[in-house]
Design an enzyme around this catalytic site. Structure first.
Site, PDB file in Angstrom:
ATOM      1  N   GLU A 221     -57.476 -57.991 -34.600  1.00 46.09           N
ATOM      2  CA  GLU A 221     -57.924 -57.461 -33.308  1.00 46.09           C
ATOM      3  C   GLU A 221     -57.067 -58.035 -32.198  1.00 46.09           C
ATOM      4  O   GLU A 221     -56.804 -59.239 -32.151  1.00 46.09           O
ATOM      5  CB  GLU A 221     -59.398 -57.801 -33.038  1.00 46.09           C
TER       6      GLU A 221
ATOM      7  N   GLU B 202     -65.421 -61.990 -37.807  1.00 49.98           N
ATOM      8  CA  GLU B 202     -65.698 -63.015 -36.807  1.00 49.98           C
ATOM      9  C   GLU B 202     -66.927 -63.886 -37.063  1.00 49.98           C
ATOM     10  O   GLU B 202     -67.871 -63.910 -36.244  1.00 49.98           O
ATOM     11  CB  GLU B 202     -65.809 -62.368 -35.425  1.00 49.98           C
TER      12      GLU B 202
END
Length: 525
Positions: free
Chosen positions: A382, A270
């Site tokens: 995710e 991320e």
């Protein structure tokens, strides 16, 4: 076709579709364009719109615009992706006769050439069958917020018991988060021997069970030099650069490349708020180049920018398609949560966040369609839902079915022995005997569809009733009894020894070739 355009004008190009076809049978149009004379304008980029016109002048603009940096007298290839809903609506209105394409270049008066106009066939995204599986994140090694911290106090590694539980559930793909600050205490320094040994212990335990591992550097494109109080962004100063990230991954790849179960190097979790002077795409390219100096085979996983958002993939991560891997073995990773602010914190209820059964599918579609459009492999690394409302599970199941049908693998966030009462966790309770509510959905989805032409072969060996299926480069072993399976190459050399537990599939990945299992020949394509 040479064209002298006027400002804002669109050029009409006669176009004949193959017999029996309409434009809704195609996903796009590709053409080549070269600007011969910019009529006094300075070309930095060339933008182009594509539309349709029938014989009586009815017009439709169903395609996304396309643009590229350009120079005079240079061919540029432009792709236009058709919106099927817009096309279908226009066709329903009744167009007349043959169609012409409308090409509108920029906002200037240009003299340009157009050539090689071609339709782009619709294709099914099939990915790589050796990659198409589901699993979970097994957290703990990235915990704490204090670096390096104390193992057992601030963080801790998942164990073989966690692996055994998820293997029995068929959720074999394990994303394994860790922190840069722990594995490399000094920039350009050696890897920390203690942490490296712990990582290898976990990876080896997974390899023994035939479970693929994603090595996930869970650092958000940052590093803390003061124990966790502040974090420096890659590219913010000379103390943390793309070359530093490349250095640690070069060393990690050297240590892990000989394991047979590394599904991919997840080079950074991320990244977000990157600097214009150090964009994520440039940093990722430096890391790719470094890894390929020591490992030319293991896939490299590149997360999207802006927290890897699937919903905003095109806005923030489209430029990742320009990355070049000498081994042509990249996997692109997006993340997705269902709450209103996309964060995964789930601060509100299902109703307050205005969630619907198809919320996940709609958000994933931006990423999955991008994969299809550019023929890329993808991972949804995710996604997760709270355990306090059964409606979240419906939304989760719809997402998983969509990923499965489109050949995109996924790892649920999250599991691991340190989560406690975290409402997204699927870590079992009562000594691994009680499932969390989300598991009722997750265990239904263990393998994504493989639409490739790989041949599947079955082998039966008494008394174990061993079954071996080969899909692409992934080989799956199933048995009713515990057994050890030897895999030989045609030269008589032992390639792998695989432990198979009852009713728990074991996965390995093999290079293309011919192998012997028992008395049967196995073809890996």
């Amino acid at each position: 076709m040479k064209i002298n355009s006027t400002e804002f004008a669109a050029t009409s190009i006669p176009f004949v579709l193959p017999d029996g076809k309409t434009l809704t049978d195609y996903m796009g149009v590709r053409l080549q364009l070269a600007v011969l004379d910019a009529c006094g304008e300075n070309i930095h980029w060339v933008g182009c719109d594509l539309g349709l016109q029938d014989q009586v002048g009815n017009k439709c603009w169903p395609a996304t615009a396309s643009w590229q940096t350009g120079a005079l007298n240079t061919w540029m290839t432009l792709d236009f992706w058709l919106d099927e809903a817009t096309l279908s609506s226009w066709f329903a209105g009744g167009y007349t006769g043959d169609l012409s394409l409308l090409v509108k270049v920029g906002r200037q008066k240009f003299v340009y050439l157009i050539d090689n106009v071609a339709l782009i066939e619709k294709t099914e995204y099939v990915g790589d069958s050796s990659q198409n599986c589901f699993g979970v994140n097994l957290s703990g090694a990235e915990f704490g917020g204090i670096y390096p911290g104390v193992d057992g106090t601030h963080y801790g590694y998942p164990t073989y018991k966690d692996l055994d539980y998820f293997k029995k559930k068929g959720l074999n793909l394990i994303r394994f988060p860790f922190r840069w600050e722990r594995i490399q205490r000094v920039m350009n320094g050696e890897l920390d021997a203690t942490e490296l040994a712990k990582m290898k212990t976990f990876v080896q335990a997974a390899e023994d069970r035939g479970m693929p591992i994603i090595l996930d550097m869970h650092n958000f494109a940052r590093y803390s030099f003061d124990g966790g109080t502040t974090h420096v962004l890659i590219g913010e100063s000379s103390v943390l650069t793309a070359e530093h990230l490349a250095d640690v991954w070069r060393k990690l790849a050297r240590e892990f490349k000989d394991y047979t179960n590394i599904w991919g190097y997840d080079i950074m979790n991320e990244p977000y708020s990157m600097l214009p002077s150090a964009p994520w795409v440039d940093i990722a390219q430096v890391v790719i180049n470094a890894i390929r100096e020591v490992d030319t085979e293991t896939p490299i996983i590149v997360s999207g920018d802006s927290f890897s958002s699937a919903r905003f993939w095109v806005e923030y991560s489209d430029n990742l398609r320009t990355l070049v891997d000498p081994s042509d073995n990249l996997i692109f990773q997006a993340h997705l949560y269902f709450d209103k602010d996309y964060s995964g914190q789930y601060l509100n209820s299902y109703d307050a966040d205005e969630v619907a059964p198809d919320t996940g599918v709609e958000r994933a579609r931006y990423f999955v369609e991008w994969l299809k459009r550019y023929n890329k492999r993808g991972l949804l690394g995710e996604y997760g839902v709270p355990d306090d409302d059964a409606r979240w599970l419906v939304t989760l199941e719809n997402l998983l079915a969509y990923l499965r049908d489109n050949g995109v693998s996924g790892t649920y966030w999250s599991a691991g022995p340190r989560w406690g009462n975290y409402k997204l966790s699927v870590q079992p309770t009562q000594n691994y005997t009680v499932d969390r509510p989300q598991m009722s959905v997750l265990e239904k989805y263990t393998v994504a569809d493989d639409n490739s032409s790989a041949v599947e072969s079955q082998v039966a060996e008494s008394p174990d009733n061993l079954q071996v299926s080969c899909q692409g480069r992934m080989v799956v072993f199933r048995s009713r009894k515990s057994c050890e399976v030897n895999v030989w190459n045609v030269s008589g050399n032992l390639v792998r020894k695989v432990s198979v537990l009852p009713y728990a599939p074991s996965h390995i990945t093999l290079p293309q070739g011919f192998y012997i299992v028992g008395s049967e020949k196995l073809i890996v394509r």
